[in-house]
Design an enzyme around this catalytic site. Structure first.
Site, short mmCIF file in Angstrom:
data_model
loop_
_atom_site.label_atom_id
_atom_site.label_comp_id
_atom_site.label_asym_id
_atom_site.label_seq_id
_atom_site.Cartn_x
_atom_site.Cartn_y
_atom_site.Cartn_z
N HIS A 239 81.84 1.02 -13.68
CA HIS A 239 81.77 0.04 -13.48
C HIS A 239 82.75 -1.26 -13.41
O HIS A 239 83.71 -1.30 -13.43
CB HIS A 239 81.63 -0.34 -14.78
CG HIS A 239 80.54 -2.18 -14.85
ND1 HIS A 239 80.68 -3.14 -14.89
CD2 HIS A 239 79.45 -2.29 -14.83
CE1 HIS A 239 80.40 -4.10 -14.59
NE2 HIS A 239 78.61 -3.89 -15.16
N CYS B 26 77.17 -1.02 -9.84
CA CYS B 26 76.63 -2.67 -10.11
C CYS B 26 76.39 -3.80 -8.70
O CYS B 26 78.50 -4.33 -8.58
CB CYS B 26 77.57 -3.33 -11.31
SG CYS B 26 77.23 -4.26 -12.11
N HIS C 68 73.10 -0.60 -11.54
CA HIS C 68 72.72 -2.02 -12.15
C HIS C 68 72.16 -2.71 -11.22
O HIS C 68 73.27 -3.24 -10.06
CB HIS C 68 74.19 -3.02 -12.83
CG HIS C 68 74.40 -1.79 -14.24
ND1 HIS C 68 76.01 -2.85 -14.97
CD2 HIS C 68 73.83 -1.16 -15.11
CE1 HIS C 68 76.05 -1.87 -15.68
NE2 HIS C 68 74.91 -0.50 -15.96
N ASP D 47 69.44 -5.98 -14.77
CA ASP D 47 70.46 -6.35 -15.36
C ASP D 47 70.29 -7.40 -15.51
O ASP D 47 69.44 -8.41 -14.36
CB ASP D 47 71.75 -6.50 -14.05
CG ASP D 47 73.34 -6.20 -15.17
OD1 ASP D 47 73.28 -6.49 -16.70
OD2 ASP D 47 74.11 -5.83 -14.42
N HIS D 48 71.43 -8.56 -16.34
CA HIS D 48 71.95 -10.47 -16.78
C HIS D 48 69.96 -10.91 -16.24
O HIS D 48 70.26 -11.36 -14.54
CB HIS D 48 73.16 -10.40 -16.67
CG HIS D 48 74.18 -9.77 -16.30
ND1 HIS D 48 75.25 -10.66 -15.76
CD2 HIS D 48 74.32 -8.72 -17.13
CE1 HIS D 48 76.14 -9.80 -16.36
NE2 HIS D 48 75.89 -9.17 -17.34
N TYR E 146 70.75 -10.56 -21.89
CA TYR E 146 69.76 -9.67 -22.00
C TYR E 146 68.89 -9.54 -22.82
O TYR E 146 69.12 -9.48 -23.77
CB TYR E 146 71.17 -8.45 -23.25
CG TYR E 146 71.86 -8.11 -21.86
CD1 TYR E 146 71.56 -7.02 -21.51
CD2 TYR E 146 73.10 -8.70 -22.27
CE1 TYR E 146 72.72 -6.53 -20.40
CE2 TYR E 146 74.13 -8.05 -20.99
CZ TYR E 146 73.89 -6.84 -20.49
OH TYR E 146 74.36 -6.29 -19.26
C1 DNO Z 1 77.85 -6.92 -18.58
C2 DNO Z 1 78.30 -5.33 -18.33
C3 DNO Z 1 79.29 -4.98 -18.65
C4 DNO Z 1 79.42 -3.93 -18.54
C5 DNO Z 1 81.00 -2.55 -18.85
C6 DNO Z 1 81.28 -1.01 -18.95
O1 DNO Z 1 77.53 -7.25 -18.84
O2 DNO Z 1 77.93 -4.98 -17.32
O3 DNO Z 1 79.96 -5.29 -19.60
O4 DNO Z 1 77.99 -2.58 -19.52
O5 DNO Z 1 81.70 -3.24 -18.05
O6 DNO Z 1 82.06 -0.91 -19.80
#
Ligand code: DNO
Length: 353
Positions: free
Chosen positions: A207, A245, A272, A317-318, A331
């Site tokens: 990531h 991401c 992501h 994501d988020h 989340y």
């Molecule tokens: C945040 C996530 C990160 C991700 C880690 C992977 O919301 O995208 O915390 O899970 O960095 O290890």
């Protein structure tokens, strides 16, 4: 691609598997054993139980996010080999349970960093936000208190209170670690785990560092295309790949997201996809997934993934906090479900065009 949602497990998540199962097009979850600490060896029985629970709901485990890396490995301290052995054992046990994608990060001390967890947007939703001036003026040891105060009582990934209690010691551990050392320590780790990844066909998906630059003077390396390419070249094995991401790489407006995706063809094992809005240099906030709400062209991002034949798991994501939901910041169910539906819509349109 396979549309998935991140799920922290029934003990930790406000969202249920039943709810996830009802989001159209979502067939898998990305999950973890949230009560393990970095460095622990995961128990086969615990992995089995998690898997059975997910499968009973009609979903399956599409991958793990994350198996976290102990600081001894990131700093290259003498006891790293022991922690690498634990990691290898964990990968072996995941492979034996037919799990083939593992997301991890190599960020020193902090995982992702934000200065606000509930900035109010014009529509009344709240989002995670980052302001460089705020980072520059805060003592990193205080950062945890301000973050924790806004987390609705949830423990945020990477911000576990036990780790944050030792923050001064953590900073001291990284005192002599610069970008070059961090690259070397990552190489050492990857070389050691590739044989087990080859044996069980496990795709490792690093990531990016979020935001994609150094914070609090700590080294950060997974931030640009040349650095990712360096990481892939130094251990040139298809199992050594990335989590693309969009929200993390996109914190730096100079990162050309669709261009990066195209350049990483074959090595993106997980995606992501989310949007964020740049307000002015040094300040951004997260947004709805819809292109018009933020700074990214989400169509172009999905198109690039489609063009490279991306077949791995993808997740929204988020999410924003909307409709009075109380959940872990980023989340909740509602806005991520909207995100999944929107991304599925873009994908269908791209495919039919
Ligand atoms: C945040 C996530 C990160 C991700 C880690 C992977 O919301 O995208 O915390 O899970 O960095 O290890």
């Amino acid at each position: 691609m396979e549309m998935t949602l991140r799920w922290y497990g029934s003990k930790f998540d406000s969202v249920t598997l039943k709810q996830i199962r009802q989001i159209p097009g979502v067939t898998g979850v990305i999950t973890t054993l949230y009560d393990t600490a970095p460095g622990d060896t995961w128990e086969t029985e615990a992995i089995r139980r998690l898997k059975a629970e997910v499968e009973e709901s009609g979903l399956h485990i599409s991958g793990i996010e994350s198996v976290n890396i102990h600081d001894a490995i990131k700093t290259g301290s003498p006891d790293r080999d022991m922690y690498i052995d634990h990691y290898i054992k964990t990968l072996e046990r995941l492979g034996q349970q037919d799990i083939h994608m593992v997301c991890y990060n190599f960020m020193p001390v902090f995982d992702w960093t934000r200065t606000e967890l509930a900035r109010v947007r014009p529509d009344g939703s709240t989002v995670l936000a980052y302001n460089q001036k705020a980072v520059d003026s805060i003592d990193p040891a205080k950062m945890f208190d301000s973050i924790f105060g806004d987390s609705n009582g949830f423990i945020l990934p990477g911000w576990e209170p036990e780790r944050m209690a030792k923050i001064k010691e953590l900073f001291a551990l990284y005192q002599d670690v610069d970008d070059e050392k961090l690259f070397a320590n990552l190489k050492y780790f990857l070389e050691a785990i590739m044989p087990v990844c080859d044996k069980y066909d496990i795709n490792m998906a690093i990531h990016p560092d979020d935001p994609a630059w150094s914070v609090f003077g700590l080294p950060r390396i997974i931030i640009t295309l040349p650095n990712i390419q360096r990481m892939m070249r130094m251990v040139d094995n298809p199992h050594n790949g990335v989590t693309f991401c969009a929200g993390s790489y996109g914190t730096n407006p100079e990162n050309d997201l669709p261009g990066m995706i195209r350049a990483l063809k074959g090595r993106i094992h997980f995606a992501h996809v989310r949007n964020l809005k740049h307000n002015y240099p040094g300040d951004f906030e997260e947004a709805a997934h819809l292109s018009a709400d933020g700074s990214f062209d989400m169509y172009e991002i999905m198109k690039a993934l489609h063009d490279i034949g991306f077949a791995g798991p993808i997740r929204p994501d988020h999410g924003r906090m909307i409709w009075d939901e109380v959940a872990m910041p980023g989340y909740g169910l509602y806005d991520r479900a909207l995100g999944a539906a929107y991304l599925n819509g873009l994908w269908e349109a791209i495919e039919k065009a």
